[in-house]
Design an enzyme around this catalytic site. Structure first.
Site, PDB file in Angstrom:
ATOM      1  NE  ARG A  35      -4.254   1.684   2.126  1.00  0.00           N
ATOM      2  CZ  ARG A  35      -4.530   2.584   3.064  1.00  0.00           C
ATOM      3  NH1 ARG A  35      -3.753   2.681   4.132  1.00  0.00           N
ATOM      4  NH2 ARG A  35      -5.569   3.384   2.957  1.00  0.00           N
ATOM      5  CB  ILE A  61      -5.798   5.498  -1.075  1.00  0.00           C
ATOM      6  CG1 ILE A  61      -5.557   3.988  -1.052  1.00  0.00           C
ATOM      7  CG2 ILE A  61      -5.071   6.102   0.095  1.00  0.00           C
ATOM      8  CD1 ILE A  61      -4.063   3.631  -1.270  1.00  0.00           C
ATOM      9  CB  SER A  62     -10.808   2.729   0.174  1.00  0.00           C
ATOM     10  OG  SER A  62     -11.455   3.276  -0.938  1.00  0.00           O
ATOM     11  CD  GLN A  63     -11.627   1.776   7.266  1.00  0.00           C
ATOM     12  OE1 GLN A  63     -12.664   2.082   6.675  1.00  0.00           O
ATOM     13  NE2 GLN A  63     -11.597   1.421   8.524  1.00  0.00           N
TER      14      GLN A  63
END
Ligand code: SAH
Length: 665
Positions: A35, A61-63
């Site tokens: 990530r 950016i999503s969790q």
């Protein structure tokens, strides 16, 4: 195993397996995709926190937990072909590409699509295909898809996506009535072509914008330079020419400003921070002139009614029973309990002393009856005791309650953690209880100004407000600003038909929300309501700074710190003002000295807002928003370099302060 791989393992154990993600292929995908390679270098250290993070173009950016639960909800098989809408950084696409055969992903921001495509190629994700375009229309060329996932929240399921879903396929999408909050919905297409839907819980994503999504609001899209817009040097020079320099706060000539204010009934004075001395002193100076020369008799501030009432008793010198206790003793104390406010209160006390008729004396009022800060402190205290996990979630969320924040830590965070929900009833009951005590106090307050009607309104709103606040929902913002504005109206009516009021609140309450990113998300504020109600008889003044120091905290309930304000972002209004090289000025925007200034400043730019919390490290994500300055404000006051306010320390207690002291020490 390197450090990042270890952190990734830890994240998978703690945040994914620990919270019920079981699908082995999903867990494996999350274990392998780095990530940190999908976020900016300065955020890499946060890559394995279970939080969304900001990326370019104001997106997130999503969790990780959200990426994993959506992937799990898609029930992927190795042979599946997947369509993703909202490539963003490309991270989720990379994870999906480890689980399924091919991933097609569409992104509406060209710069993001390009960056993601390059990044994915560099990292060797050859089975991900990125396209720049409107994903609400799907990507027909490669349809049908076995699974479709939408990483942004829309008003409904786009029809094109249903059409492009293969029989037996699954589609997962956040759907909500507003662009701000959604339910995660899964649609299945059966072999016979029929669909059914199940609800996977409340979530929060950035808006899905497109033909079958939300409409883009002006000033919020990808910001392209306006055709013909001048280069920043040219705009800075224009500001230089149009600005009226402020030589000193005490000595500044305000005649021109008073002329521009004319017969306005309400003058709203903002502040870009809650802890800058120059802002407080300049607001006080302008207010003094309005009281002295223009007959203003109401100073209404972003503070709790009972706290402000103590100052009011002092400044109007009315023979009421003194309320017990002290004013402004809860977080954030420095916001009102500082030398700058004290000095103003002393001035107003003396000024009113020479005004015979009590009804002509200028009063000091709090608009914010709910006491957001006290309520939040109470919630955190309660949760700390019963559920530390929930308290952590609440702290993160309250850290970004303010609408200017990109809300990186809240987007995509599941709102329905079970334990959190379990505390809701108790918390709301506790807050109501607090409110009732406060109302009881008000009825004992000398002027009995908030009569039964007003109280009934407050109680009626409170329940809804507290629930919204508990979930860190943005609705709480609207309810609060609506309430503050209604209090202002009640005040104006109470003090008589010709009453004129000065309002002191943060820029985010004072500037017209319709001209900012907030407005595009459906948020309103006092400035916007005042504009709608009073038209040009409302005069909105914003305040800004480039660098210096500011009083703020790092966290809710944290101690006051004097923090260094970073020089403003290169693409911000603040940078243009800084580059004008005028150290302090007033800049008329409604009736500018040169019309070109207004035109040039009307291209949307970034603006900075610092609340009681300031986190310079992540400033770009947490303190900047898009705005159109000349629509937001009628006038802008600038101090290039500023200093923190001076909080009232312990020493004043022993200094033999008289009984009439404004803060009730
Ligand atoms: N999956 C991403 C997170 C995406 S955030 C990641 O892992 O990093 C949502 C993204 O959806 C944003 O980048 C936003 O620009 C994009 N978006 C919003 N509306 C869109 C649309 N109609 N078509 C394509 N992308 C859209």
């Amino acid at each position: 195993m390197d450090e990042q791989t270890r952190e990734r393992q830890r994240m998978v154990e703690r945040h994914l397996i620990g919270r019920g993600i079981r699908d082995p292929a999903v867990l494996e995908g999350m274990r392998t995709v780095p990530r940190e390679a999908f976020v900016a270098a300065e955020l890499a250290e946060f890559a394995y926190e279970d939080a969304p993070l900001p990326i370019e173009a104001g997106q997130t950016i999503s969790q990780p937990y959200m990426v994993a639960s959506m992937a799990a909800a898609l029930e992927l098989r190795p042979s599946d072909r997947v369509l993703e809408v909202g490539t963003g950084s490309g991270y989720a696409a990379a994870v999906l590409s480890r689980i399924a055969r091919e991933v097609y992903t569409v992104e509406r921001h060209e710069e993001l699509a390009l960056a993601a495509s390059r990044r994915l190629a560099r990292l060797g994700y050859t089975n991900v295909h990125v396209q720049h375009g409107d994903g609400t229309l799907g990507w027909a060329e490669h349809a049908p898809y076995d699974a479709i996932v939408v990483a942004a929240g829309g008003p409904d399921v786009p029809k094109a996506l249903l059409d492009q879903l293969a029989p037996g396929g699954r589609l997962v999408i956040p759907i909500g009535e507003t662009p701000r909050e959604q339910d995660l919905v899964r649609v299945r297409r059966h072999q016979d072509g029929t669909f059914d839907r199940d609800d996977l819980g409340a979530v929060r994503f950035v808006p899905l914008i497109g033909a079958e999504g939300w409409k883009e609001a002006p000033g919020t899209g990808p910001v392209a330079p306006r055709p013909g817009a001048s280069r920043p040097e040219v705009v800075a020079k224009l500001i230089h020419e149009a600005a009226e320099p402020i030589e000193s706060i005490d000595g500044a000539n305000l005649d021109a400003l008073l002329d521009r204010i004319g017969n306005a009934r309400v003058v709203l004075l903002g502040e870009a921070t809650h802890g800058t001395s120059e802002f407080y002193r300049m607001r006080a100076r302008i207010t003094q002139e309005l009281i002295r020369q223009r007959g203003f008799t109401v100073v209404a501030v972003e503070a709790d009614w009972p706290d402000a009432a103590r100052v009011d008793h002092y400044v109007r010198q009315l023979p009421w029973e003194r309320a017990p206790g002290q004013a402004f003793t809860r977080f954030p104390t420095w916001m009102w309990r500082n030398r700058e406010v004290e000095q103003f209160a002393r001035w107003l006390h003396d000024y009113n002393g020479a005004v015979e008729a009590p009804e002509r004396r200028a009063g000091f009022y709090g608009l914010d009856l709910y006491s957001l800060y006290n309520s939040i402190a109470a919630v955190l205290h309660y949760l700390d005791g019963v559920d530390p996990d929930a308290a952590r979630v609440a702290r993160a969320r309250y850290g970004c309650l303010t609408p200017w924040q990109g809300d990186p830590a809240a987007y995509g965070r599941a709102v329905t953690t079970g334990s959190y929900r379990a505390c809701e009833e108790q918390v709301v009951a506790m807050l109501r209880d607090m409110l009732e005590k406060r109302l009881e106090y008000q009825l004992r307050d000398g002027e009995r100004y908030l009569d039964a009607l007003q109280n009934a309104r407050v109680v009626a709103n409170a329940e809804q407000y507290y629930r919204a606040m508990y979930y860190g929902s943005r609705d709480s913002w609207n309810l609060r600003d609506q309430h503050m504005f209604e209090t202002l109206q009640v005040l104006l009516a109470f003090r008589g038909p010709d009453t004129k009021a000065v309002v002191w609140e943060h820029n985010s309450h004072v500037g017209n929300a319709a001209a900012t990113e907030m407005g595009a998300r459906g948020e309103l504020n006092v400035g916007q309501l005042a504009r709608a109600a009073f038209g040009d008889a409302a005069y909105l003044v914003g305040f800004g700074t480039d660098h210096g120091t500011v009083a703020a905290a790092s966290d809710w309930d944290g101690p006051m710190e004097v923090k260094r304000v970073r020089p403003a972002h290169p693409q911000s209004y603040e940078r243009l003002c800084h580059d004008s090289t005028v150290p302090a000025f007033q800049l008329a925007l409604r009736q500018p000295r040169r019309m070109e200034v207004r035109d040039e400043l009307s291209a949307a730019r970034l603006e900075r807002a610092i609340g009681v919390i300031y986190r310079p490290e992540t400033e770009m994500a947490s303190h900047y928003f898009q705005a159109v300055l000349p629509v937001q404000f009628d006038e802008y006051v600038w101090f290039d370099e500023t200093r923190a306010v001076s909080p009232l320390g312990e020493s004043t207690r022993s200094a033999g302060i008289p009984d009439t002291y404004p803060f009730g020490l």
